[in-house]
Design a protein around this motif. Structure first.
Motif, PDB file in Angstrom:
ATOM      1  N   TRP A  81     -37.741  30.523 -56.673  1.00 16.24           N
ATOM      2  CA  TRP A  81     -37.259  29.518 -55.718  1.00 16.24           C
ATOM      3  C   TRP A  81     -37.716  29.901 -54.335  1.00 16.24           C
ATOM      4  O   TRP A  81     -37.634  31.065 -53.945  1.00 16.24           O
ATOM      5  CB  TRP A  81     -35.731  29.446 -55.762  1.00 16.24           C
ATOM      6  CG  TRP A  81     -35.201  28.296 -54.974  1.00 16.24           C
ATOM      7  CD1 TRP A  81     -34.751  28.334 -53.683  1.00 16.24           C
ATOM      8  CD2 TRP A  81     -35.100  26.948 -55.387  1.00 16.24           C
ATOM      9  NE1 TRP A  81     -34.370  27.094 -53.269  1.00 16.24           N
ATOM     10  CE2 TRP A  81     -34.574  26.209 -54.320  1.00 16.24           C
ATOM     11  CE3 TRP A  81     -35.398  26.276 -56.567  1.00 16.24           C
ATOM     12  CZ2 TRP A  81     -34.339  24.840 -54.377  1.00 16.24           C
ATOM     13  CZ3 TRP A  81     -35.171  24.920 -56.641  1.00 16.24           C
ATOM     14  CH2 TRP A  81     -34.638  24.216 -55.559  1.00 16.24           C
ATOM     15  N   HIS A 122     -34.204  17.568 -55.753  1.00 13.99           N
ATOM     16  CA  HIS A 122     -34.497  16.166 -56.076  1.00 13.99           C
ATOM     17  C   HIS A 122     -34.628  15.936 -57.579  1.00 13.99           C
ATOM     18  O   HIS A 122     -34.164  14.920 -58.098  1.00 13.99           O
ATOM     19  CB  HIS A 122     -35.753  15.703 -55.340  1.00 13.99           C
ATOM     20  CG  HIS A 122     -35.630  15.832 -53.858  1.00 13.99           C
ATOM     21  ND1 HIS A 122     -34.778  15.059 -53.114  1.00 13.99           N
ATOM     22  CD2 HIS A 122     -36.208  16.688 -52.985  1.00 13.99           C
ATOM     23  CE1 HIS A 122     -34.849  15.416 -51.839  1.00 13.99           C
ATOM     24  NE2 HIS A 122     -35.707  16.408 -51.734  1.00 13.99           N
ATOM     25  N   THR A 123     -35.248  16.882 -58.307  1.00  7.87           N
ATOM     26  CA  THR A 123     -35.378  16.696 -59.753  1.00  7.87           C
ATOM     27  C   THR A 123     -34.061  16.963 -60.468  1.00  7.87           C
ATOM     28  O   THR A 123     -33.881  16.527 -61.605  1.00  7.87           O
ATOM     29  CB  THR A 123     -36.467  17.607 -60.363  1.00  7.87           C
ATOM     30  OG1 THR A 123     -36.122  18.983 -60.182  1.00  7.87           O
ATOM     31  CG2 THR A 123     -37.828  17.320 -59.762  1.00  7.87           C
ATOM     32  N   GLN A 174     -42.310  22.591 -62.090  1.00 11.88           N
ATOM     33  CA  GLN A 174     -41.562  22.341 -60.866  1.00 11.88           C
ATOM     34  C   GLN A 174     -40.119  21.941 -61.136  1.00 11.88           C
ATOM     35  O   GLN A 174     -39.831  21.217 -62.087  1.00 11.88           O
ATOM     36  CB  GLN A 174     -42.224  21.212 -60.081  1.00 11.88           C
ATOM     37  CG  GLN A 174     -43.616  21.530 -59.599  1.00 11.88           C
ATOM     38  CD  GLN A 174     -44.214  20.337 -58.880  1.00 11.88           C
ATOM     39  OE1 GLN A 174     -43.589  19.757 -58.003  1.00 11.88           O
ATOM     40  NE2 GLN A 174     -45.422  19.963 -59.261  1.00 11.88           N
ATOM     41  N   TYR A 175     -39.235  22.412 -60.271  1.00  8.51           N
ATOM     42  CA  TYR A 175     -37.866  21.905 -60.205  1.00  8.51           C
ATOM     43  C   TYR A 175     -37.402  22.014 -58.765  1.00  8.51           C
ATOM     44  O   TYR A 175     -37.941  22.796 -57.981  1.00  8.51           O
ATOM     45  CB  TYR A 175     -36.942  22.605 -61.200  1.00  8.51           C
ATOM     46  CG  TYR A 175     -36.435  23.978 -60.825  1.00  8.51           C
ATOM     47  CD1 TYR A 175     -35.080  24.171 -60.563  1.00  8.51           C
ATOM     48  CD2 TYR A 175     -37.271  25.076 -60.767  1.00  8.51           C
ATOM     49  CE1 TYR A 175     -34.586  25.434 -60.245  1.00  8.51           C
ATOM     50  CE2 TYR A 175     -36.789  26.330 -60.463  1.00  8.51           C
ATOM     51  CZ  TYR A 175     -35.450  26.512 -60.197  1.00  8.51           C
ATOM     52  OH  TYR A 175     -34.957  27.754 -59.879  1.00  8.51           O
ATOM     53  N   SER A 176     -36.445  21.148 -58.419  1.00  7.12           N
ATOM     54  CA  SER A 176     -35.969  21.092 -57.042  1.00  7.12           C
ATOM     55  C   SER A 176     -34.623  20.388 -57.010  1.00  7.12           C
ATOM     56  O   SER A 176     -34.126  19.905 -58.025  1.00  7.12           O
ATOM     57  CB  SER A 176     -36.966  20.309 -56.173  1.00  7.12           C
ATOM     58  OG  SER A 176     -36.984  18.939 -56.554  1.00  7.12           O
ATOM     59  N   GLU A 230     -33.876  21.546 -49.494  1.00  7.28           N
ATOM     60  CA  GLU A 230     -35.281  21.264 -49.183  1.00  7.28           C
ATOM     61  C   GLU A 230     -36.247  22.160 -49.945  1.00  7.28           C
ATOM     62  O   GLU A 230     -37.435  21.893 -50.000  1.00  7.28           O
ATOM     63  CB  GLU A 230     -35.540  21.403 -47.682  1.00  7.28           C
ATOM     64  CG  GLU A 230     -34.964  20.279 -46.849  1.00  7.28           C
ATOM     65  CD  GLU A 230     -33.466  20.444 -46.588  1.00  7.28           C
ATOM     66  OE1 GLU A 230     -32.984  21.594 -46.596  1.00  7.28           O
ATOM     67  OE2 GLU A 230     -32.793  19.421 -46.402  1.00  7.28           O
ATOM     68  N   GLY A 231     -35.748  23.233 -50.555  1.00  5.56           N
ATOM     69  CA  GLY A 231     -36.618  24.161 -51.246  1.00  5.56           C
ATOM     70  C   GLY A 231     -37.142  23.610 -52.559  1.00  5.56           C
ATOM     71  O   GLY A 231     -36.775  22.525 -53.005  1.00  5.56           O
ATOM     72  N   LYS A 232     -38.001  24.398 -53.152  1.00  8.30           N
ATOM     73  CA  LYS A 232     -38.574  24.040 -54.449  1.00  8.30           C
ATOM     74  C   LYS A 232     -38.748  25.296 -55.261  1.00  8.30           C
ATOM     75  O   LYS A 232     -38.863  26.391 -54.725  1.00  8.30           O
ATOM     76  CB  LYS A 232     -39.928  23.349 -54.280  1.00  8.30           C
ATOM     77  CG  LYS A 232     -39.814  21.991 -53.639  1.00  8.30           C
ATOM     78  CD  LYS A 232     -41.115  21.249 -53.661  1.00  8.30           C
ATOM     79  CE  LYS A 232     -40.867  19.888 -53.015  1.00  8.30           C
ATOM     80  NZ  LYS A 232     -41.768  18.885 -53.417  1.00  8.30           N
ATOM     81  N   THR A 279     -40.137  26.988 -59.382  1.00 10.90           N
ATOM     82  CA  THR A 279     -40.902  26.836 -60.609  1.00 10.90           C
ATOM     83  C   THR A 279     -40.209  27.612 -61.716  1.00 10.90           C
ATOM     84  O   THR A 279     -39.518  28.598 -61.468  1.00 10.90           O
ATOM     85  CB  THR A 279     -42.353  27.349 -60.461  1.00 10.90           C
ATOM     86  OG1 THR A 279     -42.336  28.721 -60.099  1.00 10.90           O
ATOM     87  CG2 THR A 279     -43.131  26.529 -59.440  1.00 10.90           C
ATOM     88  N   ASN A 285     -35.132  20.146 -64.635  1.00 13.50           N
ATOM     89  CA  ASN A 285     -33.885  20.658 -64.062  1.00 13.50           C
ATOM     90  C   ASN A 285     -33.134  21.431 -65.140  1.00 13.50           C
ATOM     91  O   ASN A 285     -33.393  21.253 -66.334  1.00 13.50           O
ATOM     92  CB  ASN A 285     -33.039  19.521 -63.481  1.00 13.50           C
ATOM     93  CG  ASN A 285     -32.695  18.491 -64.522  1.00 13.50           C
ATOM     94  OD1 ASN A 285     -31.868  18.728 -65.397  1.00 13.50           O
ATOM     95  ND2 ASN A 285     -33.361  17.335 -64.449  1.00 13.50           N
ATOM     96  N   GLU A 319     -38.854  12.217 -58.629  1.00 10.78           N
ATOM     97  CA  GLU A 319     -39.832  13.268 -58.401  1.00 10.78           C
ATOM     98  C   GLU A 319     -40.175  13.937 -59.726  1.00 10.78           C
ATOM     99  O   GLU A 319     -39.304  14.173 -60.552  1.00 10.78           O
ATOM    100  CB  GLU A 319     -39.238  14.288 -57.422  1.00 10.78           C
ATOM    101  CG  GLU A 319     -40.238  15.298 -56.918  1.00 10.78           C
ATOM    102  CD  GLU A 319     -39.653  16.177 -55.828  1.00 10.78           C
ATOM    103  OE1 GLU A 319     -39.710  17.397 -55.986  1.00 10.78           O
ATOM    104  OE2 GLU A 319     -39.133  15.634 -54.841  1.00 10.78           O
TER     105      GLU A 319
END
Length: 139
Positions: free
Chosen positions: A11, A37-38, A33-35, A17-19, A21, A48, A44
């Protein structure tokens, strides 16, 4: 039987705001990817944790059910399992396993009985503290 499996998360940045993998030892997920938003919104590309729990639970349950059916003398043509994972107020509170099975020569009562046993002893079911509900239908 004993074994271990590994997965890795990385992370970067703040919670919202971070993202990050995710990578699994098998490399099926590799820098996926995960965030925020996901996880909490749609639109996006990425995964998750709750989606991954659903995949793990439905896969584990289907395999456990297949073993139990085999022990009872049946072989499934198809076991389709949808897992719906409910997240509320910071907790995974509920998992619905929606099973549709095509199993030759089994009656509905025995199928549901074996499916409920599979739900109870599936290692992922035992891992989760959430309420786990099963809806089973023999095709």
């Amino acid at each position: 039987m004993k074994f271990t499996r590994k997965a890795k998360a990385q992370w970067k940045g703040s919670g919202k705001e971070g993202k990050g993998t995710l990578t699994t030892g098998s490399k099926v997920l590799e820098n996926t990817q995960y965030s925020f938003h996901t996880r909490f919104e749609d639109g996006e590309k990425g995964t998750n944790p709750e989606e991954l729990i659903g995949a793990a639970h439905s896969g584990c349950f289907a395999m456990q059910l297949s073993f139990l059916l085999n022990e009872a003398g049946f072989t499934a043509t198809t076991l389709d399992v949808d897992a719906t994972v409910k997240f509320e107020d910071g907790n995974v509170t509920h998992v619905l396993l929606d099973l549709k099975g095509d199993v030759p020569n089994i009656d509905s009562k025995q199928f549901i009985e074996i499916a409920n046993n599979a739900k109870a002893i599936c290692p992922i079911s035992k891992l989760l503290k959430a309420d786990i509900q099963l809806e089973a239908k023999l095709l």
